[in-house]
Design an enzyme around this catalytic site. Structure first.
Site, PDB file in Angstrom:
ATOM      1  N   TYR A 271      -2.499 -10.600   3.976  1.00  0.00           N
ATOM      2  CA  TYR A 271      -2.703  -9.161   4.215  1.00  0.00           C
ATOM      3  C   TYR A 271      -2.437  -8.863   5.684  1.00  0.00           C
ATOM      4  O   TYR A 271      -3.138  -9.366   6.565  1.00  0.00           O
ATOM      5  CB  TYR A 271      -4.133  -8.748   3.859  1.00  0.00           C
ATOM      6  CG  TYR A 271      -4.441  -8.841   2.386  1.00  0.00           C
ATOM      7  CD1 TYR A 271      -4.158  -7.779   1.536  1.00  0.00           C
ATOM      8  CD2 TYR A 271      -5.015  -9.986   1.841  1.00  0.00           C
ATOM      9  CE1 TYR A 271      -4.443  -7.850   0.178  1.00  0.00           C
ATOM     10  CE2 TYR A 271      -5.309 -10.071   0.487  1.00  0.00           C
ATOM     11  CZ  TYR A 271      -5.021  -8.996  -0.342  1.00  0.00           C
ATOM     12  OH  TYR A 271      -5.307  -9.079  -1.672  1.00  0.00           O
TER      13      TYR A 271
ATOM     14  N   TYR B  21       7.649  -8.476   7.604  1.00  0.00           N
ATOM     15  CA  TYR B  21       7.104  -7.135   7.841  1.00  0.00           C
ATOM     16  C   TYR B  21       7.497  -6.658   9.216  1.00  0.00           C
ATOM     17  O   TYR B  21       7.661  -7.457  10.141  1.00  0.00           O
ATOM     18  CB  TYR B  21       5.567  -7.172   7.809  1.00  0.00           C
ATOM     19  CG  TYR B  21       4.981  -7.474   6.463  1.00  0.00           C
ATOM     20  CD1 TYR B  21       4.586  -6.446   5.609  1.00  0.00           C
ATOM     21  CD2 TYR B  21       4.768  -8.802   6.052  1.00  0.00           C
ATOM     22  CE1 TYR B  21       4.027  -6.722   4.374  1.00  0.00           C
ATOM     23  CE2 TYR B  21       4.211  -9.086   4.823  1.00  0.00           C
ATOM     24  CZ  TYR B  21       3.834  -8.050   3.984  1.00  0.00           C
ATOM     25  OH  TYR B  21       3.279  -8.325   2.780  1.00  0.00           O
TER      26      TYR B  21
ATOM     27  N   ASP C 260       0.843  -1.193   0.000  1.00  0.00           N
ATOM     28  CA  ASP C 260       0.000   0.000   0.000  1.00  0.00           C
ATOM     29  C   ASP C 260       0.878   1.243   0.000  1.00  0.00           C
ATOM     30  O   ASP C 260       2.053   1.182   0.381  1.00  0.00           O
ATOM     31  CB  ASP C 260      -0.890   0.022   1.257  1.00  0.00           C
ATOM     32  CG  ASP C 260      -1.941  -1.088   1.213  1.00  0.00           C
ATOM     33  OD1 ASP C 260      -2.205  -1.602   0.111  1.00  0.00           O
ATOM     34  OD2 ASP C 260      -2.477  -1.430   2.291  1.00  0.00           O
TER      35      ASP C 260
END
Ligand code: ZN
Length: 428
Positions: free
Chosen positions: A390, A318, A250
């Protein structure tokens, strides 16, 4: 019917140029081209006509006349022997109407059409009217000819060989820089410049840069696609570009570590050899501290599917900053970690991407979870997971669409306030 008889019948019934006659026997004695073979057959038939003159004057005359009409000059002498003062009107070739005699001209025009287009490899295709192919098929079935080849093969081969000689380019049928389509009978050339591909990796050091430009973007050219693609588009003088990323993050997510692989496809480039080191350096200097391009290099078409497969399969790491709606302690985190590690996450397509992706449940693995207190209600988390999970939804649960989720396991509303992809590595 024997071979000589067949050839005689073909020539008497159909006026054919040397190429179109020879092509009906293309796979016999491959050492010779169709034109050469056609000419040799006509020579043989002319000898036959002269021999026939003794026993069958009419047959000899008809054969010699047909040969002369099909453009075989020496048959005029044969005719002279048989009957004087005969006017011969040459007939256009029944199959190609004379196109095969213009291949050199077509090849020269096709070579000229490459002016101003940088390329080293070329493929040649051709457009042949249906009527021409039908006539050839008719001839083949009528005389049961089994050794011929399609006119397209001869046209593309002959024009290709001439273009190689005229331009010094190489014929490459698999992945040519340019594909030239020559139309028969007019010889018009269509120039199809094939895309050029570049690959590399990018690191996005600050949030706020979208990967690709979106229709609702304000047009400041701030996407990664534009930052990297525009200089390539300008240098190659292309007509458009496509950005292929190994997945996407994103706009508000940073992309660090070794970077995310991408491929940029430039449509109809006039130039293919550009100074990539210089372009990369310029991008990196202009966007220092924001965006970094690594290993910009030339790629081929296969790189596009490779980068997509890589994007789906690659294991990703992440770093997330998570805000909770209640305070939490160190002991809670130690209890949470084993519940997250190696968990199978069932994730229904997130609400925010439902417009672009079908609604289904994906099953993804969360390999590793390392949690660290930042403040009583803020946690830093390192997640290593299967490609396609996600993370924002893994954290907030997306109203129960992602299970289990960090929110669910922590018994608190959790929100991802900062996210960064720190590594992308190929999955096992
Ligand atoms: Zn012909």
């Amino acid at each position: 019917m024997d071979f000589l008889e067949t050839c005689k019948n073909i020539v008497t019934e159909y006026p054919l140029c040397d190429s179109c006659l020879g092509r009906q026997f293309a796979s016999l004695d491959r050492g010779f081209g169709n034109k050469e073979k056609g000419r040799a057959l006509k020579m043989l038939l002319n000898v036959h006509a002269q021999a026939l003159a003794q026993s069958d004057r009419k047959g000899a005359f008809n054969l010699a006349k047909a040969l002369a009409e099909s453009g075989y000059g020496p048959s005029l002498a044969t005719l002279k022997k048989l009957r004087r003062k005969l006017e011969i009107a040459p007939k256009p070739c029944y199959i190609c109407s004379g196109s095969m005699d213009k291949l050199a001209e077509f090849a020269a025009a096709a070579s000229n059409s490459l002016n101003g287009v940088e390329c080293s490899t070329v493929a040649v295709g051709c457009r042949v009217p249906l009527e021409v192919e039908e006539k050839e098929d008719e001839l083949k079935s009528r005389f049961k000819l089994r050794h011929g080849e399609n006119i397209r093969y001869e046209v593309t081969r002959e024009i290709g060989a001439r273009i190689e000689r005229l331009t010094g380019k190489t014929i490459d049928k698999i992945q040519p820089d340019v594909t030239l389509i020559v139309s028969i009978p007019g010889g018009e050339t269509e120039v199809n410049i094939n895309p050029v591909f570049f690959k590399g990796k990018y690191r996005k050091l600050v949030p706020g840069i979208p990967q690709t430009k979106s229709p609702w973007q304000d047009g400041r050219g701030g996407s990664i696609e534009e930052i990297i693609g525009t200089p390539l588009l300008e240098q190659t003088r292309g007509e458009g570009m496509k950005f292929h990323g190994a997945g996407r993050e994103d706009a508000d997510v940073r992309m660090t570590g070794s970077g995310r692989p991408f491929v940029i496809e430039i449509i109809r480039p006039k130039r293919r050899s550009v100074d990539l080191a210089e372009i990369q350096e310029k991008i990196n200097a202009e966007h220092e501290g924001r965006l970094q391009v690594l290993g910009l290099s030339k790629a081929d078409k296969k790189a596009v599917s490779n980068v997509k497969i890589f994007g789906e399969k690659a294991k990703k790491t992440y770093r997330a900053i998570i805000k909770l709606d209640r305070e939490i302690c160190e002991a809670d985190l130690r209890k949470l970690e084993p519940k997250l590690e190696n968990a199978t996450i069932y994730q229904r397509t997130p609400t925010r991407v439902l417009k672009r992706r079908g609604d289904r449940v994906r099953q993804k693995r969360l390999y590793k979870a390392v949690l660290k207190m930042v403040s009583p209600d803020t946690i830093e988390a390192i997640f290593q997971c299967e490609g396609g999970l996600y993370i924002k939804e893994l954290i907030n649960g997306d109203s129960g669409r992602t299970r289990p989720s960090f929110s669910e396991l922590a018994g608190s509303e959790a929100k991802c306030v900062e996210l960064e992809v720190t590594d992308i590595e190929e999955g096992a």
